[in-house]
Scaffold this active site. Structure first.
Site, PDB file in Angstrom:
ATOM      1  N   ASP A  46       0.826  -1.203   0.000  1.00 24.16           N
ATOM      2  CA  ASP A  46       0.000   0.000   0.000  1.00 24.16           C
ATOM      3  C   ASP A  46       0.862   1.255   0.000  1.00 24.16           C
ATOM      4  O   ASP A  46       0.360   2.367  -0.157  1.00 24.16           O
ATOM      5  CB  ASP A  46      -0.990   0.002   1.168  1.00 24.16           C
ATOM      6  CG  ASP A  46      -0.319   0.003   2.535  1.00 24.16           C
ATOM      7  OD1 ASP A  46       0.922  -0.065   2.604  1.00 24.16           O
ATOM      8  OD2 ASP A  46      -1.042   0.068   3.549  1.00 24.16           O
ATOM      9  N   SER A  47       2.170   1.071   0.116  1.00 29.23           N
ATOM     10  CA  SER A  47       3.113   2.184  -0.035  1.00 29.23           C
ATOM     11  C   SER A  47       3.018   2.809  -1.420  1.00 29.23           C
ATOM     12  O   SER A  47       3.482   3.931  -1.632  1.00 29.23           O
ATOM     13  CB  SER A  47       4.549   1.707   0.226  1.00 29.23           C
ATOM     14  OG  SER A  47       4.838   0.518  -0.499  1.00 29.23           O
ATOM     15  N   ASP A  85      -0.817  -6.290  -0.219  1.00 32.54           N
ATOM     16  CA  ASP A  85      -1.165  -5.523   0.972  1.00 32.54           C
ATOM     17  C   ASP A  85      -2.658  -5.212   0.980  1.00 32.54           C
ATOM     18  O   ASP A  85      -3.189  -4.705  -0.014  1.00 32.54           O
ATOM     19  CB  ASP A  85      -0.392  -4.197   0.958  1.00 32.54           C
ATOM     20  CG  ASP A  85       0.382  -3.959   2.229  1.00 32.54           C
ATOM     21  OD1 ASP A  85       0.094  -4.620   3.240  1.00 32.54           O
ATOM     22  OD2 ASP A  85       1.289  -3.101   2.215  1.00 32.54           O
ATOM     23  N   LYS A 114      -1.195  -9.444   3.120  1.00 31.51           N
ATOM     24  CA  LYS A 114      -0.606  -8.899   4.345  1.00 31.51           C
ATOM     25  C   LYS A 114      -1.572  -7.892   4.945  1.00 31.51           C
ATOM     26  O   LYS A 114      -2.184  -7.108   4.225  1.00 31.51           O
ATOM     27  CB  LYS A 114       0.728  -8.204   4.073  1.00 31.51           C
ATOM     28  CG  LYS A 114       1.378  -7.608   5.338  1.00 31.51           C
ATOM     29  CD  LYS A 114       2.750  -7.031   5.061  1.00 31.51           C
ATOM     30  CE  LYS A 114       2.684  -5.661   4.408  1.00 31.51           C
ATOM     31  NZ  LYS A 114       2.053  -4.632   5.304  1.00 31.51           N
ATOM     32  N   GLU A 116      -2.153  -5.219   8.557  1.00 36.53           N
ATOM     33  CA  GLU A 116      -1.544  -4.589   9.719  1.00 36.53           C
ATOM     34  C   GLU A 116      -2.385  -4.818  10.973  1.00 36.53           C
ATOM     35  O   GLU A 116      -3.597  -4.998  10.895  1.00 36.53           O
ATOM     36  CB  GLU A 116      -1.394  -3.080   9.482  1.00 36.53           C
ATOM     37  CG  GLU A 116      -0.479  -2.731   8.318  1.00 36.53           C
ATOM     38  CD  GLU A 116      -0.350  -1.229   8.114  1.00 36.53           C
ATOM     39  OE1 GLU A 116      -0.858  -0.458   8.964  1.00 36.53           O
ATOM     40  OE2 GLU A 116       0.254  -0.821   7.103  1.00 36.53           O
ATOM     41  N   GLU A 183       8.011  -3.647  11.852  1.00 36.67           N
ATOM     42  CA  GLU A 183       8.446  -2.357  11.300  1.00 36.67           C
ATOM     43  C   GLU A 183       8.792  -1.340  12.378  1.00 36.67           C
ATOM     44  O   GLU A 183       8.017  -1.099  13.297  1.00 36.67           O
ATOM     45  CB  GLU A 183       7.363  -1.775  10.386  1.00 36.67           C
ATOM     46  CG  GLU A 183       7.761  -0.435   9.767  1.00 36.67           C
ATOM     47  CD  GLU A 183       6.844   0.033   8.661  1.00 36.67           C
ATOM     48  OE1 GLU A 183       7.058   1.152   8.158  1.00 36.67           O
ATOM     49  OE2 GLU A 183       5.908  -0.713   8.298  1.00 36.67           O
TER      50      GLU A 183
END
EC number: 2.1.2.11
Length: 268
Positions: A46-47, A85, A114, A116, A183
């Site tokens: 998602d970066s 993501d 993935k 969070e 992270e």
């Protein structure tokens, strides 16, 4: 270069043995180049919200945009494990929504997803895994939650933060993750988590003690406007691109391009 498609099992086998290497990719040409390397995994992160689409944070990118970029990466048929993501609000609303969206990523060619979050996401992780979809966890500085944790900072300084990170990791492992991204935590905290878990850990800004490392490709190639302290540019492509563009402009203006080999004329 290693042969064959990298699998979840390959990741698990590397735990405590050979370091896992991952980078982000968001498009066909980058994934195509990566497919010819020894890299283990590709994260369609998602970066892309920031480094590709130009938003100020990762909260803006949508499922639709993530799927478009995943499609682009998958078309390159990379041998690496492809992780997608899950963007902001694609899994937090309900477990059913999370399973549906994770399923969309897999249908579009992702090998895993993935997401969070720590122990608060355990039930969501559990249901996605039960649906047959491998999940990579992500704890520590979770960019989608930067507002809640008070901005971008290194986590794990206090005993409370350290204990919470350890608890998050253990609960996620119990929920069924196959690996865990850590992270921007203190390195000794990431080391404790790595030693505690049976699944491999992958660090970004959390020191050298994890089972692997991941970085954003733009940082590695020297393309970022700002390179985080924990990243490293292995080449300065920004400078090389500027040179190439300026050289092109110069040659066009001086009528040095195109030359005879660059075009065709009819014979008289």
């Amino acid at each position: 270069m290693s042969a064959g498609k990298v699998s979840i099992r390959d990741f698990l086998k590397k735990k405590g043995k050979e370091k896992i290497t991952m980078l982000t990719a968001y498009d066909y040409p980058t994934a195509k180049i990566m497919s010819m390397t020894n890299l283990d995994g590709i994260l369609v992160g998602d970066s892309l919200s920031m480094v590709v689409l130009g938003y100020e944070n990762t909260l803006k990118v949508s499922m639709k945009e993530m799927l478009v970029h995943l499609d682009s990466v998958v078309r390159a048929k990379p041998r690496q494990l492809v992780v997608a993501d899950m963007p902001f609000l694609s899994y937090e609303v309900s477990a059913n929504t999370a399973v549906k969206n994770a399923g969309l990523f897999v249908r579009h060619g992702a090998d895993s997803v993935k997401l969070e979050g720590g122990e608060e996401m355990a039930d969501v992780v559990r249901k996605i895994v039960r649906a047959g979809i491998p999940v990579m966890g992500h704890i520590g500085l979770t960019p989608q939650r930067f507002l809640r944790i008070g901005g971008f900072r290194v986590l794990g300084k206090s005993k409370h933060e350290e204990e919470q990170l350890l608890r998050d990791a253990e609960v996620l492992e119990e929920a069924g993750i196959f690996s865990l991204v850590i992270e921007n935590t203190y390195a000794d905290v990431a080391k404790k988590i790595t030693e505690k878990l049976k699944v491999p850990t992958i660090c970004i800004g959390a020191g050298p003690y994890c089972d692997g490392q991941i970085l954003v490709i733009h940082d590695v190639l020297g393309l970022s406007e700002f390179t985080p302290y924990f990243a490293k540019a292995y080449v300065n492509l920004k400078e090389e691109i500027q040179k190439a563009v300026n050289k092109y402009v110069e040659e066009v203006r001086e009528s040095k391009f195109p030359q005879g080999e660059n075009y065709k004329e009819r014979e008289s």
